[in-house]
Scaffold this motif. Structure first.
Motif, PDB file in Angstrom:
ATOM      1  N   ILE A   1       8.127  -1.483  -3.221  1.00  0.00           N
ATOM      2  CA  ILE A   1       9.413  -2.559  -2.502  1.00  0.00           C
ATOM      3  C   ILE A   1      10.676  -1.814  -2.748  1.00  0.00           C
ATOM      4  O   ILE A   1      11.518  -1.984  -2.405  1.00  0.00           O
TER       5      ILE A   1
ATOM      6  N   GLU B   1      12.871  -1.707  -0.171  1.00  0.00           N
ATOM      7  CA  GLU B   1      14.339  -2.359   0.463  1.00  0.00           C
ATOM      8  C   GLU B   1      15.236  -1.942  -0.132  1.00  0.00           C
ATOM      9  O   GLU B   1      16.760  -2.231   0.333  1.00  0.00           O
TER      10      GLU B   1
ATOM     11  N   SER C   1      19.328  -7.295   1.301  1.00  0.00           N
ATOM     12  CA  SER C   1      18.552  -7.936  -0.421  1.00  0.00           C
ATOM     13  C   SER C   1      18.792  -7.187  -1.229  1.00  0.00           C
ATOM     14  O   SER C   1      19.630  -7.597  -2.416  1.00  0.00           O
TER      15      SER C   1
ATOM     16  N   SER D   1      12.848  -4.416  -8.186  1.00  0.00           N
ATOM     17  CA  SER D   1      11.633  -4.345  -7.097  1.00  0.00           C
ATOM     18  C   SER D   1      10.823  -4.495  -8.489  1.00  0.00           C
ATOM     19  O   SER D   1       9.580  -4.776  -8.500  1.00  0.00           O
TER      20      SER D   1
ATOM     21  N   GLN E   1       9.973  -8.163  -9.188  1.00  0.00           N
ATOM     22  CA  GLN E   1       9.651  -8.785  -7.865  1.00  0.00           C
ATOM     23  C   GLN E   1       7.957  -8.740  -8.530  1.00  0.00           C
ATOM     24  O   GLN E   1       7.056  -9.528  -8.121  1.00  0.00           O
ATOM     25  N   SER E   2       8.010  -6.794  -8.424  1.00  0.00           N
ATOM     26  CA  SER E   2       6.263  -6.218  -8.519  1.00  0.00           C
ATOM     27  C   SER E   2       5.576  -7.708  -9.952  1.00  0.00           C
ATOM     28  O   SER E   2       4.377  -7.928  -9.112  1.00  0.00           O
TER      29      SER E   2
ATOM     30  N   SER F   1      11.644 -15.393  -8.517  1.00  0.00           N
ATOM     31  CA  SER F   1      12.176 -14.541  -7.565  1.00  0.00           C
ATOM     32  C   SER F   1      13.795 -14.571  -7.842  1.00  0.00           C
ATOM     33  O   SER F   1      14.442 -15.533  -8.198  1.00  0.00           O
TER      34      SER F   1
ATOM     35  N   LEU G   1      13.390 -10.624   3.373  1.00  0.00           N
ATOM     36  CA  LEU G   1      12.807  -9.017   2.972  1.00  0.00           C
ATOM     37  C   LEU G   1      11.940  -8.321   4.396  1.00  0.00           C
ATOM     38  O   LEU G   1      12.118  -9.195   5.182  1.00  0.00           O
TER      39      LEU G   1
ATOM     40  N   THR H   1       7.426  -5.251   3.662  1.00  0.00           N
ATOM     41  CA  THR H   1       7.869  -6.175   2.404  1.00  0.00           C
ATOM     42  C   THR H   1       6.470  -6.658   1.981  1.00  0.00           C
ATOM     43  O   THR H   1       6.471  -6.894   1.118  1.00  0.00           O
ATOM     44  N   GLN H   2       7.098  -8.063   3.070  1.00  0.00           N
ATOM     45  CA  GLN H   2       6.315  -9.368   2.710  1.00  0.00           C
ATOM     46  C   GLN H   2       4.714  -8.962   3.393  1.00  0.00           C
ATOM     47  O   GLN H   2       4.076  -9.961   2.869  1.00  0.00           O
TER      48      GLN H   2
ATOM     49  N   MET I   1       3.715  -8.358  -0.046  1.00  0.00           N
ATOM     50  CA  MET I   1       3.365  -8.903  -0.754  1.00  0.00           C
ATOM     51  C   MET I   1       2.257  -9.861  -0.570  1.00  0.00           C
ATOM     52  O   MET I   1       1.699 -10.742  -1.749  1.00  0.00           O
TER      53      MET I   1
END
Length: 453
Positions: free
Chosen positions: A253, A257, A263, A276, A279-280, A289, A296, A300-301, A304
């Protein structure tokens, strides 16, 4: 005569409930929890003045809370009164630690003995291999949950007292400590984007998310470690693979990003690393979030999506196919590549039954997500990645949204409700609940050869 027929009908209904498999009892109990929650949210006292709530939106919200998902079709902080938010909090708590755990706690408090059948259901609810020590584990689950949530409440309240009155700060601390620990993703402050660079909030939340995602069996092992000086194989697998997934997720991430102005591009390097990591960790099934998911990058999406599908650990407050399933599948792959006979993890041989179960869980999960994605891609007319992201988030009970949930049709919401329902109970539980009584094979076919590769 009619009285006899009526009593016979009631008896048959009771028999269906009391003689169903543990998996069927869990499905029935969870459905009952959602139904009660829906009715309570529909009450006028649950809805804030000047707002309305349709039955379907109440059903969606109750399912999202009970499945500790966090996907919302209405704003939680403004739509619901304090009573309605309290209902959501109870649903989150019941869904997080399990309604069977709560009912068992109440039974123990009033001095009721736990029957063997109830122990079987509890075993299934907590993903245990046997009923031995199950009531003792229930007591630990309740104790650990209350202590962790109380600590989280105090820490968050102390932080928010700088921004709001003490009473409101304490209430916000309680709601969000329960929500974050149970990996639900619900909030009543309009999102956590303002706290993207807040080190204190991020660290407290990351710890709460992690403790909720590793599972109560692992928490028990960690607390007993100073005395026993050993961890079970399950705890070793969960802790090691969870740590690797969080670390790899944070790095990817951060890289993807780093230059994305929408973002993390405007953040300092330290804030980028913090966001990051947050989020992880949240991908383990929290859905909390500090970044705008829609901003994003697609890479990245999609990454995820994979992480959300894996999810949290068995016996935790999270969903997905579970970290242990991913670990066994990874170990099986390594075994095949090396040309070995046995699947090994931490110098322990994994039985073929567990490998078969892992394969079953993964394929049932894939089937559910792919089927829902195809259906919603047809009915909602939205970009494929957006639909895939939303369906995986619902199945993994994560709660991240790429903006689709708020635009869903009634049909789309119904599909998502079923996804969240299946995701919280788990694909294996659903499969076994639908299964007829297992029959032992009376014969075996001769072994056949099929060419692969």
């Amino acid at each position: 005569m009619r009285e006899k027929e009526t009593s016979g009908s009631v008896l048959r209904k009771r028999t269906l409930i009391t003689r169903g498999s543990p998996q069927q009892v869990l499905v029935f109990g969870f459905a009952l929890l959602v139904a009660v929650g829906t009715l309570l949210l529909c009450l006028p006292i649950s809805i804030a003045e000047g707002h309305t709530l349709s039955f379907h939106n109440a059903l969606f919200t109750a399912t999202s809370a009970a499945s500790v998902t966090g996907l919302v079709v209405v704003d939680t902080g403004t739509t619901f009164s304090y009573f309605g938010q309290a209902v959501l909090l109870l649903l989150i708590q019941a869904g997080g630690i399990g309604f069977m755990t709560l009912t068992t706690m109440i039974a123990l408090m009033i001095g009721k003995k736990i029957s063997f059948r109830e122990r079987l259901v509890l075993k299934e609810s907590l993903n245990q291999n046997s009923t031995e020590g199950i009531v003792r584990l229930i007591r630990k689950v309740i104790l650990y949950s209350l202590v962790i949530e109380a600590a989280g409440t105090v820490l968050l309240a102390l932080h928010w007292m700088e921004e709001m009155p003490p009473g409101k700060a304490l209430y916000h601390g309680l709601f969000h400590a329960v929500s974050i620990f149970n990996n639900s993703g619900f909030d009543i402050i309009g999102g956590f984007a303002p706290y993207v660079g807040d080190f204190y909030f991020n660290v407290v939340s990351i710890v709460l998310i992690f403790l909720g995602s590793v599972g109560f069996i692992v928490l028990s092992d960690l607390i007993d470690y100073p005395k026993n000086r050993k961890l079970s194989l399950h705890s070793k697998v969960v802790l090691s693979f969870s740590g690797v997934l969080i670390a790899v997720g944070a790095v990817i991430i951060f890289i993807f990003e780093f230059t994305n102005a929408a973002s993390t591009g405007a953040l300092t390097v330290a804030e980028k690393l913090l966001s990051s990591l947050f989020q992880s960790t949240s991908l383990r099934s929290s859905g909390t979030s500090t970044l705008d998911i829609q901003s994003l990058r697609q890479a990245t999406q999609f990454f995820m999506v994979i992480m959300m599908f894996i999810g949290a650990s068995p016996g935790s407050t999270g969903g997905g196919i579970k970290v242990t399933t991913f670990a066994i599948m990874t170990a099986a792959f390594v075994t095949m590549v090396r040309g070995k006979q046995d699947v090994d993890l931490f110098r322990s041989r994994i039985s073929k039954d567990l490998v078969y179960k892992a394969i079953t869980v993964m394929f049932v999960g894939l089937f559910i997500v792919v089927s829902a994605t195809i259906i919603l891609s047809f009915s909602e007319n939205q970009p494929f990645l957006t639909v895939l992201y939303e369906t995986t988030s619902a199945f993994g009970t994560v709660g991240f949204s790429a903006g689709l949930t708020s635009q869903l049709t009634v049909f789309g919401k119904t599909v998502m409700i079923l996804l969240m329902f299946a995701g919280r109970l788990g694909p294996f539980t659903i499969a076994l609940a639908l299964q007829s009584k297992a029959k032992k094979d009376l014969y075996r076919y001769p072994e056949g050869k099929i060419i692969l590769g």
